[in-house]
Design a protein around this motif. Sequence first.
Motif, PDB file in Angstrom:
ATOM      1  N   GLU A 353      16.496 -68.079   1.519  1.00 26.44           N
ATOM      2  CA  GLU A 353      17.277 -66.983   2.074  1.00 26.44           C
ATOM      3  C   GLU A 353      18.319 -67.448   3.097  1.00 26.44           C
ATOM      4  O   GLU A 353      19.019 -66.624   3.683  1.00 26.44           O
ATOM      5  CB  GLU A 353      16.346 -65.974   2.755  1.00 26.44           C
ATOM      6  CG  GLU A 353      15.369 -65.327   1.796  1.00 26.44           C
ATOM      7  CD  GLU A 353      14.406 -64.388   2.498  1.00 26.44           C
ATOM      8  OE1 GLU A 353      13.872 -63.507   1.834  1.00 26.44           O
ATOM      9  OE2 GLU A 353      14.196 -64.551   3.724  1.00 26.44           O
ATOM     10  N   ALA A 354      18.411 -68.765   3.319  1.00 24.24           N
ATOM     11  CA  ALA A 354      19.343 -69.258   4.328  1.00 24.24           C
ATOM     12  C   ALA A 354      20.798 -69.060   3.905  1.00 24.24           C
ATOM     13  O   ALA A 354      21.677 -68.857   4.745  1.00 24.24           O
ATOM     14  CB  ALA A 354      19.075 -70.735   4.613  1.00 24.24           C
ATOM     15  N   ASP A 355      21.072 -69.128   2.601  1.00 24.01           N
ATOM     16  CA  ASP A 355      22.435 -68.986   2.109  1.00 24.01           C
ATOM     17  C   ASP A 355      22.810 -67.539   1.822  1.00 24.01           C
ATOM     18  O   ASP A 355      23.918 -67.264   1.363  1.00 24.01           O
ATOM     19  CB  ASP A 355      22.626 -69.823   0.836  1.00 24.01           C
ATOM     20  CG  ASP A 355      22.475 -71.317   1.123  1.00 24.01           C
ATOM     21  OD1 ASP A 355      22.809 -71.720   2.254  1.00 24.01           O
ATOM     22  OD2 ASP A 355      22.027 -72.050   0.225  1.00 24.01           O
ATOM     23  N   TRP A 356      21.893 -66.610   1.999  1.00 21.32           N
ATOM     24  CA  TRP A 356      22.204 -65.212   1.747  1.00 21.32           C
ATOM     25  C   TRP A 356      23.167 -64.686   2.813  1.00 21.32           C
ATOM     26  O   TRP A 356      23.171 -65.136   3.959  1.00 21.32           O
ATOM     27  CB  TRP A 356      20.940 -64.366   1.765  1.00 21.32           C
ATOM     28  CG  TRP A 356      20.028 -64.629   0.606  1.00 21.32           C
ATOM     29  CD1 TRP A 356      20.159 -65.614  -0.320  1.00 21.32           C
ATOM     30  CD2 TRP A 356      18.838 -63.923   0.273  1.00 21.32           C
ATOM     31  NE1 TRP A 356      19.127 -65.569  -1.213  1.00 21.32           N
ATOM     32  CE2 TRP A 356      18.290 -64.536  -0.885  1.00 21.32           C
ATOM     33  CE3 TRP A 356      18.173 -62.848   0.830  1.00 21.32           C
ATOM     34  CZ2 TRP A 356      17.123 -64.099  -1.467  1.00 21.32           C
ATOM     35  CZ3 TRP A 356      16.999 -62.407   0.228  1.00 21.32           C
ATOM     36  CH2 TRP A 356      16.493 -63.014  -0.909  1.00 21.32           C
ATOM     37  N   ALA A 357      23.973 -63.733   2.431  1.00 21.95           N
ATOM     38  CA  ALA A 357      24.898 -63.125   3.391  1.00 21.95           C
ATOM     39  C   ALA A 357      24.104 -62.312   4.416  1.00 21.95           C
ATOM     40  O   ALA A 357      23.090 -61.705   4.084  1.00 21.95           O
ATOM     41  CB  ALA A 357      25.888 -62.216   2.661  1.00 21.95           C
ATOM     42  N   LEU A 490      13.258 -55.991   9.450  1.00 18.90           N
ATOM     43  CA  LEU A 490      13.664 -56.694   8.229  1.00 18.90           C
ATOM     44  C   LEU A 490      14.411 -57.979   8.559  1.00 18.90           C
ATOM     45  O   LEU A 490      14.153 -59.037   7.969  1.00 18.90           O
ATOM     46  CB  LEU A 490      14.542 -55.773   7.384  1.00 18.90           C
ATOM     47  CG  LEU A 490      14.981 -56.293   6.012  1.00 18.90           C
ATOM     48  CD1 LEU A 490      13.771 -56.498   5.122  1.00 18.90           C
ATOM     49  CD2 LEU A 490      15.941 -55.328   5.361  1.00 18.90           C
ATOM     50  N   VAL A 491      15.319 -57.912   9.543  1.00 22.74           N
ATOM     51  CA  VAL A 491      16.069 -59.116   9.937  1.00 22.74           C
ATOM     52  C   VAL A 491      15.127 -60.136  10.569  1.00 22.74           C
ATOM     53  O   VAL A 491      15.215 -61.345  10.301  1.00 22.74           O
ATOM     54  CB  VAL A 491      17.204 -58.731  10.903  1.00 22.74           C
ATOM     55  CG1 VAL A 491      17.895 -59.972  11.436  1.00 22.74           C
ATOM     56  CG2 VAL A 491      18.217 -57.828  10.199  1.00 22.74           C
TER      57      VAL A 491
END
Length: 528
Positions: A353-357, A490-491
């Motif tokens: 999930e590191a590359d997710w916006a 969620l964040v």
Amino acid sequence: MAGSDWLLHDAMREARREKLTYGLRHIAFNPDEPMTDIQLAEFARRICLEFHADPEHITLVIHQKDGSTHGHLLLPEWQQDHILDSRFSWIRLEKLARLEEIRLGHALVPSRHDEAIAKALRREGHHQAAEQVVALIPAPESAKPRAAYTSQARRITERQGIDLPKLKQLVASLWNRSDGLKSFRAALAEHDLTLREGDRKETRPGAHIIEKNDGTLIGSFTRLTKVRMAEFRKLLAKEHSAEHEKPQLDIRSTRVPVRITSENDQTEILSAADTSLVPNRSPKRIRLPRRNPMLEELKRRQMEDVDRLAVVPHTPPKPLYPLILSAEEARIRHRIRRAILDQQAILDQRAPEADWAPLDRETTIAKWRESLTPYQIQLRTSFECYVTARKEWKQATESQWQRMTGRAGKLEKICQRLLLEFLEVLRFVVQALLHVVGLRSTPPEPVRSILTQQDRPTLEEFRKQYDAEFSALADPEKLEPWLQHRFDRLVQARTERIRQWNKTHQAEKSGQSRRSPACAQSCLFQKV
């Protein structure tokens, strides 16, 4: 099944009296799977309810044709006090068809309007059916279903004695077996068919039609073969360029007569004898190639640097000649490059999930709020029905006459039934809320129509467990802080998952960073 010729004539007279353009509306429905006459009549009644038509003034005919049972429904345009509803009629008919297919267990038929149908089903409360229709929506926009021909074209060809569906399958199979337009035209010619440009060149440039040799129209090429117009224009341009392209010279198959001389065992090319007189010429002198002064200077500098100590890393010059390696050296170099790539791949790994916006707070909460709006309306409606019934019951208990006649008892039973229905709707809406915000993986279970007092303890316990969610849904002022808190959680959860992933893979990355690819490379070369 219903109606008569007299009823149709009367509907036309009323339309003329009201100065309407049309007097009757014809709706035909032909299911792929068998249906009884009663099921077809029920479907016709649902069509009447959808378009606000009087079911008592319809003409319904159910008959068989070519072994298939289908129905024809005729509705008067003038409905005594209003005109028959015609807004988005085709999409609404397809919505009714999807509901009927789900109700009878038939296979769902994909449509070009599945997204609009699913939205309408959610608005009417058919959330489970909407999810099944959403599954039919294709990924690419260009993949929407498209009819190969209209019903009017099919009836015209039937009157001419032509089986249009069979010809459509033939054209599609010929196109699938062809490798271009040239072979496709040849295959059509074998079946007395031709492909030519359409007559409406001004309005539809580039459109081509397929017709029989006698001029009978079969249909459009793009509709029959499901080829996009942009791709078809490329095929036409390729075919046009191939016709005007000059043949290229190919000398690979050219044969040259040769012979081998016995003196030096070399090959000579035989050519025709030249009859012209050739003067005697002295043989040319063989000159040695001139030495390149720059190359000599480079070699001299290389010899001077042999015994000099290198203080700064020196990048070797590019070799002037191709490097010749043995097979073993080539394999070792390949293994070194592969090991370096594997180590670099491990070092470049990142959390999934590191590359997710990053999540946009306003957009996400607005999307949640829009998805929850129909559920809030359904919950509010159910609660208002229960409150009204409870108020009537309380008023009845204050009247001695209504208690004696038993009306108060009946109202009490109605109140208890509506309370159970409200608790069931509350359970459905809370599960939908959890599913929308990502706290529940599966969609909510549908609302049960039959409830007993045995279900009440479970529903009461569910209400106590999710009291905060129920309060947020019931009060719009509490819903906004709840969604804000859920977004923050969620964040934080995503950040914690990334941190945990980095912690888990830290040892692996540290071990790879300590191993120097350059050291491994030098050791392998020393081994060589």
